[in-house]
Write an enzyme that holds these catalytic residues in place. Structure first.
Site, mmCIF file in Angstrom:
data_model
loop_
_atom_site.group_PDB
_atom_site.id
_atom_site.type_symbol
_atom_site.label_atom_id
_atom_site.label_comp_id
_atom_site.label_asym_id
_atom_site.label_seq_id
_atom_site.Cartn_x
_atom_site.Cartn_y
_atom_site.Cartn_z
ATOM 1 C CG ASP A 29 -2.038 1.011 1.109
ATOM 2 O OD1 ASP A 29 -1.738 2.210 0.907
ATOM 3 O OD2 ASP A 29 -3.203 0.617 1.214
ATOM 4 C CB ILE A 30 1.108 4.001 -2.437
ATOM 5 C CG1 ILE A 30 2.277 4.799 -2.959
ATOM 6 C CG2 ILE A 30 -0.144 4.820 -2.387
ATOM 7 C CD1 ILE A 30 3.343 3.974 -3.574
ATOM 8 C CD GLU A 88 -7.590 5.816 -1.633
ATOM 9 O OE1 GLU A 88 -7.493 5.790 -0.388
ATOM 10 O OE2 GLU A 88 -6.610 5.879 -2.388
ATOM 11 C CB VAL A 89 -9.132 1.429 -4.979
ATOM 12 C CG1 VAL A 89 -8.916 0.735 -6.330
ATOM 13 C CG2 VAL A 89 -8.094 2.533 -4.780
ATOM 14 C CG HIS A 93 -8.394 -3.462 -2.125
ATOM 15 N ND1 HIS A 93 -9.367 -2.808 -2.843
ATOM 16 C CD2 HIS A 93 -8.144 -2.684 -1.038
ATOM 17 C CE1 HIS A 93 -9.678 -1.677 -2.224
ATOM 18 N NE2 HIS A 93 -8.958 -1.592 -1.121
ATOM 19 C CG HIS A 95 -6.459 -2.601 3.451
ATOM 20 N ND1 HIS A 95 -5.697 -1.491 3.161
ATOM 21 C CD2 HIS A 95 -7.678 -2.383 2.874
ATOM 22 C CE1 HIS A 95 -6.416 -0.628 2.457
ATOM 23 N NE2 HIS A 95 -7.631 -1.148 2.268
HETATM 24 P P1 AMP Z 1 -9.770 1.436 0.200
HETATM 25 O O1 AMP Z 1 -10.373 1.377 -1.193
HETATM 26 O O2 AMP Z 1 -10.518 2.349 1.097
HETATM 27 O O3 AMP Z 1 -9.599 0.056 0.777
HETATM 28 O O4 AMP Z 1 -8.325 2.085 0.074
HETATM 29 C C1 AMP Z 1 -7.509 1.822 -1.038
HETATM 30 C C2 AMP Z 1 -6.080 1.710 -0.609
HETATM 31 O O5 AMP Z 1 -5.282 1.629 -1.794
HETATM 32 C C3 AMP Z 1 -5.542 2.888 0.215
HETATM 33 O O6 AMP Z 1 -4.974 2.392 1.423
HETATM 34 C C4 AMP Z 1 -4.488 3.519 -0.700
HETATM 35 O O7 AMP Z 1 -3.375 4.002 0.001
HETATM 36 C C5 AMP Z 1 -4.121 2.364 -1.614
HETATM 37 N N1 AMP Z 1 -3.652 2.788 -2.930
HETATM 38 C C6 AMP Z 1 -4.237 3.673 -3.760
HETATM 39 N N2 AMP Z 1 -3.516 3.804 -4.889
HETATM 40 C C7 AMP Z 1 -2.443 2.976 -4.754
HETATM 41 C C8 AMP Z 1 -1.320 2.661 -5.576
HETATM 42 N N3 AMP Z 1 -1.147 3.237 -6.774
HETATM 43 N N4 AMP Z 1 -0.416 1.752 -5.121
HETATM 44 C C9 AMP Z 1 -0.586 1.170 -3.904
HETATM 45 N N5 AMP Z 1 -1.624 1.426 -3.089
HETATM 46 C C10 AMP Z 1 -2.537 2.316 -3.505
#
Ligand code: AMP
Length: 131
Positions: A29-30, A88-89, A93, A95
């Site tokens: 995770d970035i 967020e995405v 996925h 964590h």
């Molecule tokens: P969530 O969708 O709330 O589970 O959060 C998405 C996670 O993806 C967050 O913790 C971000 O930091 C992570 N994230 C977003 N873009 C990237 C990326 N390009 N590479 C790695 N992690 C990412």
């Protein structure tokens, strides 16, 4: 439009990839809660975790176990916590977060700012530890 995770899967944008197979990929995770915070991502772009077929859910947990064992070995954390968030995405996925106390997996905590060198070092340690 392809998600940011699909772009990492397709190598269109960089990612700190630690493991992958035909169905899943693991990368750091970035914006990590802790050093070693890793995402386990379904290569098939589906929004919601619990929309996955049961056999895919099971396979994702088995893949996650391999990565979690490596995270524990590398970071020396007490436990590896698992969370499904996805606000967020919108691409399935998990964590995997190294934890030494319950509050380590609080997503309201400030995120770590790591250098590229620190991300690369963790990537290489995890790659080497994943069986
Ligand atoms: P969530 O969708 O709330 O589970 O959060 C998405 C996670 O993806 C967050 O913790 C971000 O930091 C992570 N994230 C977003 N873009 C990237 C990326 N390009 N590479 C790695 N992690 C990412």
């Amino acid at each position: 439009m392809a998600s940011v995770f699909t772009k990492i899967i397709n190598r269109e944008i960089p990612g700190y990839i630690v493991a992958e197979d035909d169905s899943f990929i693991a990368f750091l995770d970035i914006n990590p809660l802790a050093k070693g915070h890793t995402l386990i991502v379904s290569k098939k772009e589906i929004d919601y975790f619990f929309d996955l077929e049961e056999d895919v859910l099971a396979a994702m947990m088995v893949f996650s176990k391999r990565v979690a064992l490596a995270i524990k070995k590398v970071t020396h954390c007490k436990r590896v916590g698992v969370a499904v968030i996805g606000f967020e995405v919108p691409h399935v996925h998990l964590h995997l977060v190294p934890m030494n106390s319950m509050t380590d997996i609080n997503f309201a905590n400030p995120k770590l700012k790591l250098s590229k060198e620190e991300f690369l070092e963790m990537t290489h340690h995890l790659q080497a530890a994943i069986k």
